[in-house]
Write a protein that holds these residues in place. Structure first.
Motif, short mmCIF file in Angstrom:
data_model
loop_
_atom_site.label_atom_id
_atom_site.label_comp_id
_atom_site.label_asym_id
_atom_site.label_seq_id
_atom_site.Cartn_x
_atom_site.Cartn_y
_atom_site.Cartn_z
N VAL A 7 0.84 -1.20 0.00
CA VAL A 7 0.00 0.00 0.00
C VAL A 7 0.87 1.26 0.00
O VAL A 7 0.62 2.19 -0.77
CB VAL A 7 -0.96 0.00 1.20
N THR A 8 1.90 1.28 0.84
CA THR A 8 2.76 2.47 0.88
C THR A 8 3.59 2.60 -0.39
O THR A 8 3.83 3.71 -0.85
CB THR A 8 3.68 2.46 2.12
N LEU A 9 4.00 1.48 -0.98
CA LEU A 9 4.72 1.55 -2.25
C LEU A 9 3.81 2.06 -3.36
O LEU A 9 4.24 2.83 -4.23
CB LEU A 9 5.30 0.18 -2.62
N GLN A 10 2.55 1.66 -3.34
CA GLN A 10 1.60 2.15 -4.32
C GLN A 10 1.38 3.65 -4.14
O GLN A 10 1.29 4.40 -5.12
CB GLN A 10 0.28 1.40 -4.21
N LYS A 11 1.31 4.07 -2.88
CA LYS A 11 1.15 5.50 -2.59
C LYS A 11 2.33 6.29 -3.17
O LYS A 11 2.16 7.34 -3.78
CB LYS A 11 1.07 5.68 -1.07
N ARG A 12 3.55 5.75 -2.99
CA ARG A 12 4.73 6.39 -3.56
C ARG A 12 4.65 6.38 -5.09
O ARG A 12 4.97 7.37 -5.73
CB ARG A 12 6.00 5.70 -3.09
N GLY A 13 4.21 5.26 -5.65
CA GLY A 13 4.09 5.16 -7.10
C GLY A 13 3.12 6.18 -7.67
O GLY A 13 3.33 6.71 -8.76
N GLU A 14 2.05 6.49 -6.94
CA GLU A 14 1.10 7.49 -7.39
C GLU A 14 1.65 8.90 -7.23
O GLU A 14 1.28 9.82 -7.96
CB GLU A 14 -0.21 7.34 -6.62
N LEU A 15 2.55 9.09 -6.30
CA LEU A 15 3.16 10.40 -6.05
C LEU A 15 4.24 10.72 -7.09
O LEU A 15 4.45 11.88 -7.44
CB LEU A 15 3.76 10.41 -4.64
N ILE A 16 4.91 9.70 -7.59
CA ILE A 16 6.05 9.89 -8.50
C ILE A 16 5.69 10.70 -9.75
O ILE A 16 6.42 11.63 -10.09
CB ILE A 16 6.70 8.54 -8.85
N PRO A 17 4.58 10.42 -10.46
CA PRO A 17 4.29 11.23 -11.65
C PRO A 17 4.17 12.73 -11.34
O PRO A 17 4.63 13.56 -12.11
CB PRO A 17 2.96 10.66 -12.16
N ASN A 18 3.54 13.07 -10.21
CA ASN A 18 3.43 14.48 -9.81
C ASN A 18 4.80 15.08 -9.55
O ASN A 18 5.08 16.21 -9.95
CB ASN A 18 2.56 14.62 -8.57
N LEU A 19 5.63 14.32 -8.87
CA LEU A 19 6.98 14.79 -8.57
C LEU A 19 7.77 15.00 -9.86
O LEU A 19 8.40 16.04 -10.05
CB LEU A 19 7.69 13.77 -7.66
N VAL A 20 7.70 14.04 -10.75
CA VAL A 20 8.44 14.12 -12.01
C VAL A 20 7.96 15.32 -12.84
O VAL A 20 8.77 16.07 -13.39
CB VAL A 20 8.31 12.80 -12.81
N GLU A 21 6.66 15.52 -12.91
CA GLU A 21 6.13 16.65 -13.69
C GLU A 21 6.57 17.99 -13.11
O GLU A 21 6.91 18.90 -13.84
CB GLU A 21 4.60 16.59 -13.77
N HIS A 70 5.65 20.84 -1.08
CA HIS A 70 4.61 19.92 -0.63
C HIS A 70 4.91 18.49 -1.10
O HIS A 70 4.79 17.53 -0.32
CB HIS A 70 3.25 20.36 -1.17
N LEU A 71 5.34 18.35 -2.35
CA LEU A 71 5.67 17.03 -2.87
C LEU A 71 6.84 16.41 -2.12
O LEU A 71 6.83 15.21 -1.82
CB LEU A 71 5.99 17.10 -4.36
N GLN A 72 7.85 17.21 -1.79
CA GLN A 72 9.00 16.70 -1.04
C GLN A 72 8.58 16.22 0.35
O GLN A 72 9.01 15.16 0.80
CB GLN A 72 10.09 17.76 -0.92
N ARG A 73 7.75 17.02 1.01
CA ARG A 73 7.28 16.63 2.35
C ARG A 73 6.49 15.32 2.26
O ARG A 73 6.67 14.41 3.07
CB ARG A 73 6.42 17.73 2.97
N THR A 74 5.61 15.25 1.27
CA THR A 74 4.80 14.04 1.10
C THR A 74 5.67 12.84 0.79
O THR A 74 5.47 11.75 1.34
CB THR A 74 3.77 14.25 -0.03
N LEU A 75 6.66 13.03 -0.08
CA LEU A 75 7.58 11.94 -0.41
C LEU A 75 8.35 11.47 0.82
O LEU A 75 8.51 10.27 1.04
CB LEU A 75 8.54 12.35 -1.53
N ASN A 76 8.80 12.41 1.64
CA ASN A 76 9.51 12.05 2.88
C ASN A 76 8.61 11.25 3.81
O ASN A 76 9.03 10.26 4.41
CB ASN A 76 10.04 13.29 3.59
N GLU A 77 7.35 11.69 3.93
CA GLU A 77 6.40 10.96 4.79
C GLU A 77 6.17 9.54 4.26
O GLU A 77 6.15 8.58 5.04
CB GLU A 77 5.06 11.70 4.85
N VAL A 78 6.00 9.43 2.95
CA VAL A 78 5.76 8.11 2.34
C VAL A 78 6.99 7.22 2.53
O VAL A 78 6.86 6.03 2.84
CB VAL A 78 5.38 8.25 0.85
#
Length: 197
Positions: A51-65, A130-138
């Motif tokens: 679940v947490t890996l999927q959460k990170r996977g969903e966050l990655i496209p936003n981070l990359v963009e 915001h994305l960095q904070r979220t990525l750190n939390e994930v």
């Protein structure tokens, strides 16, 4: 042999074998149930990691963009991150290959976060912060989930490998599960000196 002697022998045989049925069979049942519970705990812990890996996977496209707009010469890193994320969707969920790919992705994301520090306009961007904070939390959640998974795997593997439950494990096809392990490259700290040049 008389009838009374046959009854006596039968009675002695029953008295001798009753402890086997009333002691051994419940012990075997308890050991098997214990192994099943441990295996189910490993599956449950892995689902937490998943679940947490999927959460990170969903966050990655936003981070990359967000990063893509600023970092034109870091395109190779961004491309590798996207490719790894796509590979992960085609790998068996509890395989050691999946664990290796997840470790590679963690390393690339770690490098990306360090690289972002070299771009002041990106570093101060509200969306990027915001994305960095979220990525750190994930990443922290992934770390905690991996520890829980490894603890469950340790309990199961100990039960599978120790006597007498190993006999039940072999007869019921319980298999050793792999641990989530960090690769050597991820164990080294990033070079922060380069950030201050």
């Amino acid at each position: 042999m008389s009838k009374s002697t046959a009854y006596l022998i039968l009675a002695v045989f029953i008295i001798m074998t009753l402890p086997f049925f009333f002691i051994t069979i419940p012990i075997v049942i308890m050991m098997r149930n214990g192994l099943v519970k441990k295996r189910n705990q490993v599956d449950y812990a892995f689902s937490g990691v998943d679940v947490t890996l999927q959460k990170r996977g969903e966050l990655i496209p936003n981070l990359v963009e967000s990063v893509k707009q600023y970092m034109s010469h870091e395109q190779n890193t961004l491309k590798e991150i996207v490719e790894l994320r796509n590979k992960l969707t085609n790998v068996k969920s509890d395989s050691s290959e999946r664990f290796r790919l997840e470790n590679d992705l963690s390393g690339l994301l770690k490098n990306l976060v360090v690289t972002v520090e070299n771009y002041p306009e990106l570093k101060s961007n509200e969306n990027m912060l915001h994305l960095q904070r979220t990525l750190n939390e994930v990443e922290e959640q992934i770390s905690a989930s991996r520890r829980a998974y490894n603890a469950s795997v340790n309990n199961l593997n100990n039960a599978i490998q120790t006597f007498p439950s190993n006999i039940i494990a072999v007869t019921n096809n319980f298999n050793i599960k792999p641990y989530f392990a960090a690769e050597e490259s991820l164990k080294t700290a990033p070079n922060l000196k380069q950030l201050f040049n």
